[in-house]
Scaffold this active site. Structure first.
Site, short mmCIF file in Angstrom:
data_model
loop_
_atom_site.label_atom_id
_atom_site.label_comp_id
_atom_site.label_asym_id
_atom_site.label_seq_id
_atom_site.Cartn_x
_atom_site.Cartn_y
_atom_site.Cartn_z
N ARG C 104 0.82 -1.20 0.05
CA ARG C 104 -0.10 0.02 0.15
C ARG C 104 0.85 1.27 -0.08
O ARG C 104 0.31 2.33 -0.53
CB ARG C 104 -0.87 -0.01 1.14
CG ARG C 104 -0.39 0.20 2.44
CD ARG C 104 -1.09 0.29 3.74
NE ARG C 104 -2.52 0.43 3.59
CZ ARG C 104 -3.09 0.50 4.87
NH1 ARG C 104 -2.61 0.25 5.87
NH2 ARG C 104 -4.38 0.57 4.86
N ASN C 163 -7.11 1.58 16.49
CA ASN C 163 -6.50 0.89 15.51
C ASN C 163 -5.12 1.35 15.21
O ASN C 163 -4.63 1.49 13.97
CB ASN C 163 -7.51 1.24 14.28
CG ASN C 163 -8.35 0.34 13.81
OD1 ASN C 163 -8.34 -0.97 14.33
ND2 ASN C 163 -9.46 0.77 13.53
N GLY C 226 -14.34 -10.03 25.87
CA GLY C 226 -15.35 -9.13 25.80
C GLY C 226 -15.10 -7.66 25.78
O GLY C 226 -14.02 -7.15 25.34
N ALA C 251 -13.33 -8.90 13.90
CA ALA C 251 -14.21 -8.60 15.06
C ALA C 251 -14.28 -7.19 15.51
O ALA C 251 -15.56 -6.81 15.93
CB ALA C 251 -13.69 -9.47 16.20
N ASP C 253 -14.06 -4.33 13.89
CA ASP C 253 -14.89 -3.51 12.91
C ASP C 253 -16.45 -3.81 13.18
O ASP C 253 -17.20 -3.05 13.18
CB ASP C 253 -14.37 -3.68 11.54
CG ASP C 253 -12.81 -3.26 11.39
OD1 ASP C 253 -12.35 -2.40 12.22
OD2 ASP C 253 -12.50 -3.71 10.07
N1 LIG Z 1 -13.18 -15.16 20.22
C1 LIG Z 1 -14.27 -14.19 20.33
N2 LIG Z 1 -15.40 -14.83 20.63
C2 LIG Z 1 -16.45 -14.00 21.21
N3 LIG Z 1 -16.61 -12.80 20.66
C3 LIG Z 1 -15.21 -12.14 20.25
C4 LIG Z 1 -14.11 -12.88 20.07
N4 LIG Z 1 -12.95 -12.08 19.60
C5 LIG Z 1 -13.68 -10.98 19.53
N5 LIG Z 1 -14.98 -10.89 19.91
C6 LIG Z 1 -15.76 -9.63 20.24
O1 LIG Z 1 -15.53 -8.65 19.22
C7 LIG Z 1 -14.84 -7.54 20.10
C8 LIG Z 1 -13.70 -6.84 19.45
O2 LIG Z 1 -12.80 -7.78 19.22
P1 LIG Z 1 -11.23 -7.61 19.35
O3 LIG Z 1 -10.64 -8.83 19.06
O4 LIG Z 1 -11.03 -7.02 20.53
O5 LIG Z 1 -11.15 -6.14 18.36
P2 LIG Z 1 -9.97 -6.06 17.08
O6 LIG Z 1 -10.34 -6.75 15.90
O7 LIG Z 1 -10.08 -4.68 16.94
O8 LIG Z 1 -8.86 -6.47 17.79
C9 LIG Z 1 -14.48 -7.95 21.44
O9 LIG Z 1 -14.96 -7.17 22.33
C10 LIG Z 1 -15.89 -9.18 21.66
O10 LIG Z 1 -16.88 -8.57 22.01
#
Ligand SMILES: Nc1ncnc2c1ncn2[C@@H]1O[C@H](COP(=O)(O)OP(=O)(O)O)[C@@H](O)[C@H]1O
Ligand SMILES: Nc1ncnc2c1ncn2[C@@H]1O[C@H](COP(=O)(O)OP(=O)(O)O)[C@@H](O)[C@H]1O
Ligand SMILES: Nc1ncnc2c1ncn2[C@@H]1O[C@H](COP(=O)(O)OP(=O)(O)O)[C@@H](O)[C@H]1O
Ligand SMILES: Nc1ncnc2c1ncn2[C@@H]1O[C@H](COP(=O)(O)OP(=O)(O)O)[C@@H](O)[C@H]1O
Ligand SMILES: Nc1ncnc2c1ncn2[C@@H]1O[C@H](COP(=O)(O)OP(=O)(O)O)[C@@H](O)[C@H]1O
Ligand SMILES: Nc1ncnc2c1ncn2[C@@H]1O[C@H](COP(=O)(O)OP(=O)(O)O)[C@@H](O)[C@H]1O
Lengths: 309, 309, 309, 309, 309, 309
Positions: C104, C163, C226, C251, C253
């Site tokens: 990019r 991010n 969570g 997750a 986004d």
């Molecule tokens: N393995 C998982 N099981 C259930 N919910 C998840 C899982 N991973 C992420 N989530 C949900 O999605 C949200 C954002 O995920 P996260 O991994 O923290 O975000 P990012 O992609 O920004 O790192 C979490 O707060 C949770 O609620």
């Protein structure tokens, strides 16, 4: 703004990804099919505005069709019916044959009724109908005639593609219905066989014979042989563009979309035909039904001669 | 031992595995592309020795390119750069068109500098350059001229394929640079268009016009029409071999590899051309860029007539 | 109507369809990626209205991205740039690792400028920004700050997802910029690491520490653990829903889209969080980045317990 | 009921699903191959009854072959051997070449013995043998001669397809054996090359020269050039049907099945040849060996002219 | 430089790309397999030098194996034999079972002879042998013993992996041969079952019992339970690393490669075991046999905990 | 010989080959589905004899179903109807959900009539019916009752699987019909929910409550919890076998086939249940509906513990 309104059945389409007996085919693609929605997509890709109306089942296929049409920019009026969404299954037993089966009797799409048709035809300036819908059910046939009459009553032009389908009804049953609809059309599309179905063995001047039924714009599309037409009394003839055929299905709908998009844009008759012929040629060079409908820039780019790099 | 040294950008190449709009294509293959590394692979497959030098990003694509070139037996001098490895995306909107997009501006490969060129040219007896690299950046252009001068200073023969790419620079910008490089070449490859770019509308004898710039071996390759040449003052003309085209991309590199491998092996002019023409024909019968480069035994086996069983 | 406006870079995304060394992977899917457009798609699927603005190259990938976003119902303001569209390449060397490379640098998307931002923010009531865009280029960083100021000046709420991307800039470079932007936000999203980057090792109450910078709605998302939040002064904590992870990317986004769609719809704080958590859980059960963004009916259907038949 | 009995080796067949170097091919299909079982399947599809006997390994491939033949309705007498089931590997280096490798030396199928042949030939009225089996091993050769003698002794007609395979034995070794078997046949199939192998450079009238060895029905099949025959003393000549070749392998077996199925059904000589020619043409329009064997209804449907919809 | 020399059979490996009956599997991948060449590739990827010697058929599979090994940087001494290259067919009838069939009896690889072994063992400092080769044929067994003796005579260390294969010979036939070879080894690898085969029900201290036969380095690898060892008289025990199993095949070879590469590099005993255990764990997280062999940088990157992004 | 006779609808089944929105799924497999034909196939694979009767359309799907059932060794009495063959579409929006849509209203299979039932039930000793067929149409319901009565009149045992399908009719409509059929059964299969539908909230002893309706063999199957039964007055309870679920669909039919095949073979009650439980467990470890039905040798081989090599 001038726009197209069309009604009909759109189905899910499973297409074999390889040649051979259907049980030897390892995988199938999943797309959508339906002459009317193909024309709506085609018109949209060529810069026009189009509305499609039809019944879909409350199943994943119905959801997919609605999302896919909206994705194409078609204004989509999908009525959810309690019956299932119709399906098509397409495969090639050999490199030389293609078989399409319709799993549609009693489907959601076939349960269209006159009451489904909005009295303002969604504000369109042009209504497009095909000879497929009247073969689906009595209520669907009534809906098609009702749409045609509504259009005529309000000064909306009527386009009609004969589209005779032998799997749906006999020539005997179809002929009077299709002829009736043709007399209500301003713009008429037909293949040579379809033309003969409604005007009899009318010598060689099929456009003239069809125009005698009423339509002032008549186009006889004839596959690799191109097309002949009688547009506002002026005869025209255009050869097909020379391309290598990848999938012959969908040429007719692309052709009609090319013509109608040009008409909506106010182009002169020769330009309408030219765009129709280019769109039909483009369509046969791409696998799939609606995948082969070109956009304006794709038609412009298309050299029809050589692989560009 | 006599061997080839070449410098340039090699990219990852995503190629659509089916025809149609890019968003309707379900899967893409991943290979490598780059005119210079294609020639290096081609020479190796045909029994010669070859070294490729270029910059790659520190990413999976860069690792893959280095492993793939080593796997082909090419002596690989990859300089890891902090920028990303360039990518190509290839798809066919229709059965008749092919579109290649380059995602390369500012890429690792374009950041080549004169200092990257080893003063002994890796001990090679022949240097191969293309007209692509000088279009990538100022430093890359300087590197190409530096390489050419280094070769000339130490008696290493210089091979140059004009390879004009309209996506990288205008004809106006390219012409003087490519002409300059052509005057520094001993062996020159060009298409008819490219030839006209640097010698003007030179009548019909393009090889002679090009040879007038300096090179003693000039070959004008002309796709399905074959090639014409002026080799050590002797004109030659060879028709293309009759094959069915599966993928036209890559013919030119295969042709050049065929010619240069033969030259490294000390073959006479007519035999060099014959191997070039066979390699070019072979390449168009195989999908992919470098996948279509033949090995010696594959060229021997190739009947160009019939399916063997 | 209340709607979302977001600016950022959207890229083409080639994702390996099998596990292993990138050169052993036989095929790749092609989709789109970009945190901001993911949020826009997610909000649209959940019933909200969203506009995305960004620069795309004049290549097949750029066309595909624009068509794909329009297909999702996102109001798409794509500015065509002369540079190429950025690409991501995603593969899994083992079942336990995932590598994403960004091709990019210098891309169209990184050439965003303050002048690209419409002064009325497309009539939106909520602006969403991420910490990715300011890392792309000086002009992109200026554009992000300009957008934030424009929003604040006209009473449009500002949402900001930190991010932090280590492949784009160092923690040292990023910290002051991200902190500056956080102080301009009304709604702030962060992971624990990202939070620490801008508030230091602030004990365990990250939401409070972040809220001290200004935002009245702060959500710390923490993967399978969570999230914790401080919404209008009220602390909240929600565990993740128990699901089997298919693809962890996306997750965040989905979570943000779930929260913001609920906010646009005027839902109370606990309901916003609940939808955010459900959307995040949904996303990890589907392969692909934006493919896993749920629609309202999909969230309703989702039992998170058992395979339904 | 009149039925066919045949003996031979059937192998698993891995076929590349794309063109190119075998290590660049991403996936292979898995089917079955074997001239004799192809004929048995072909006869069954065309409405006849057929028994196949052969040795298979006690491995997944052997199980698959037995299930697949039974699935086709072939009466399958599989003898399980302690050796492995033979395999074929088929790939296309270019669009113009096809390479088949046999991994069969010492395989289960090659260990056929005279004792394997049932004395009643499974009640058949026609025995079909090929020139492949006698090349596999001494015991297999003895088995073939034993089968032929058993048939002759009990008034069962013998059909023999020369099927010379240069990968299995030299022309020098094969000629006397194939000639011996030809003299024992009632129905003889040969290609022009094979015919010359056993009757020498016999001028142009190959059918007559072959008939002089004994067989009263002789058919010389000659690929795209069609066939010539001498049937009960009456010469015949039929051109091939014009089709587009997708995969040339399997035409011969389809042709033989077409002829023998017609013979079992008691058809007159010209009708036998006509069905043979149609079956051979059908086979080349389908990829795969036995996948291209047509059924009666498929032959009826086949227009050999145009894509049907 | 210190390097590894190994001899054995390498085969083509067709692996089902989906679960189910072999005839329901739509496609197969094609790779290579062979315990000895796996170890050679593994050692090379971990920075060591390795030579593999074996017989291959003159077929596309044989060519592919030779090119693939060279591509991996393994010094490849392939002797082309007139028999075919052996093949393996791997499929999973259910998600819980894996079946591998060998189509190898009489194959090129099994025709290894003592004369094939170079008297200088390609200059290696370490010879690696397995218990598979002596089961292939009398001459292959003689070749293995001959190699071991040659090594011992010239002070080259001998590594031996028992690798008992029940499909090739009975425990009764194998035991004395494997025991004989074990007494000739300096480094010995065994599974618990294999250990019991040659030292009887030797109580629980298998490493000690094996060391009593002669080898000074003994490692008992025990799948997910990790390994126990007796290295230069010092007992050691290492648990397996916690990973999610994608494909259990290949762990043993990766483990051995990890150990031997470390030994060639002169690492201390605990470090050798640690690299062995890491390599074994890595291998089970990747589908395919040799695809799962890690490189040094891949082992370094591997967190064995979480998906990295 | 004792054999099974069953009647019902068999459909074509398109199943998504990847997880996600149906429009993002690149390819679908094509198989067959239908509870009754699944049981027939299952019984055949387990060594029993089975006849299936039903209506199919005159389309490629109908042909495929008939060929596929014959291929499985099921005696197939397919009545060709003028309506289309029903289709099922199966996809997984997430890794945790599975959606199956039926495109069957008005299909060939639903047009079964009492007159279709042969008066001798094809000579069977056991009739198997399900609660699906009576929901398809009035005539199909009549056919099911007619078959049950015919069996009872001639001393043929009746097996009935309640198989309540909420997509076809309401609990209110279904309950009396299913109860009526249950009273006519000798062998009854039910899930806990289905049992409650016809015997009300009958405390915990569902087998006893169901047996009170008449059947002397009652089995309540309960997914991963195994089953409880009352067989000839003797209660029984068997836990499920511990396996990793790949696809939960098809367990019930496999279970029933396991039970009925054992019953046809004259096995004692505990052995019948044991085979049922093993077959059910086997089925969930394989993707697809009928693909997961085990053969006798597959059940024998299955260790249910570890991957075998
Ligand atoms: N393995 C998982 N099981 C259930 N919910 C998840 C899982 N991973 C992420 N989530 C949900 O999605 C949200 C954002 O995920 P996260 O991994 O923290 O975000 P990012 O992609 O920004 O790192 C979490 O707060 C949770 O609620
Ligand atoms: N093989 C072809 N080559 C070029 N153009 C074609 C070809 N087939 C169809 N077309 C164009 O598309 C138009 C419609 O095709 P046709 O096959 O007549 O329609 P339909 O699909 O309705 O049968 C033709 O009039 C022609 O212009
Ligand atoms: N369609 C073809 N058939 C046979 N040979 C070809 C074909 N196309 C190219 N070749 C051979 O390859 C050579 C180079 O091809 P060309 O298309 O001119 O190169 P480039 O890829 O540089 O444009 C030609 O001179 C010819 O010998
Ligand atoms: N390209 C073709 N087009 C049409 N028919 C063919 C073609 N090739 C073969 N056939 C038919 O199949 C028959 C057998 O084909 P041939 O190639 O001679 O057999 P074999 O596979 O034994 O070499 C031919 O006699 C012809 O009738
Ligand atoms: N499931 C697993 N998890 C982690 N490591 C494993 C696993 N299976 C094998 N290994 C590692 O690989 C080594 C060799 O595996 P093993 O299965 O014993 O070899 P083989 O393939 O020879 O049977 C083990 O000692 C262990 O260190
Ligand atoms: N997850 C599972 N593990 C093991 N066995 C199972 C599993 N699911 C089903 N079975 C077996 O299959 C039988 C039928 O499964 P069930 O799910 O109750 O049937 P249905 O498909 O009719 O709902 C169960 O009684 C059990 O023996």
């Amino acid at each position: 703004m001038s726009s197209l309104f069309t009604v009909g059945e759109t189905m899910g389409l499973f297409g074999a990804l390889a040649i051979g007996r259907i049980e030897h085919v390892a995988s199938f693609g999943f797309g959508i099919g339906g002459a009317e929605s193909n024309v709506a997509i085609g018109v949209t890709r060529l810069g026009g505005a189009a509305t499609w109306l039809g019944r879909l089942g409350s199943d994943a296929t119905g959801d997919m069709i609605a999302r896919r049409l909206r994705a194409e920019g078609v204004h989509t009026m999908d009525i959810r019916d309690e019956s299932f969404t119709g399906l098509m299954v397409k495969h090639r037993r050999t490199g030389e044959t293609m078989q399409v089966d319709y799993h549609r009797a009693g489907s959601a799409g076939s349960r269209l009724t006159p009451a489904d048709i909005p009295s303002d035809l969604a504000g369109a300036s042009l209504l497009h109908l095909t000879g497929i819908t009247p073969a689906l059910s009595d209520s669907a046939r009534a809906a098609v005639f009702h749409a045609a009459e509504t259009a005529r009553a309000s000064g909306v032009a009527v386009s009609f593609d004969l589209n005779y389908r032998s799997k749906l009804w006999s020539r005997f049953d179809a002929a009077p219905v299709l002829r009736d609809l043709a007399t209500r059309a301003d713009v008429l599309f037909a293949g040579p066989d379809e033309a003969e179905l409604i005007v009899g063995a009318a010598g060689t001047d099929l456009p003239a014979a069809l125009a005698a039924l009423g339509p002032v714009e008549v186009v006889v599309k004839d596959g690799a042989r191109g097309c002949t037409a009688l547009l506002d009394g002026v005869p025209a003839k255009l050869p097909a563009l020379p391309v290598t055929v990848v999938d012959p299905v969908g040429a007719g709908d692309a052709f009609v979309a090319g013509y109608l998009a040009a008409r909506l844009a106010g182009w002169a008759a020769p330009d309408r035909l030219r765009q129709a012929v280019a769109a039909g040629a483009f369509a046969v060079t791409v696998p799939g039904d609606c995948e082969g409908l070109p956009s304006t820039s794709e038609l412009d780019d298309m050299s029809f001669v050589d692989v560009r790099r």
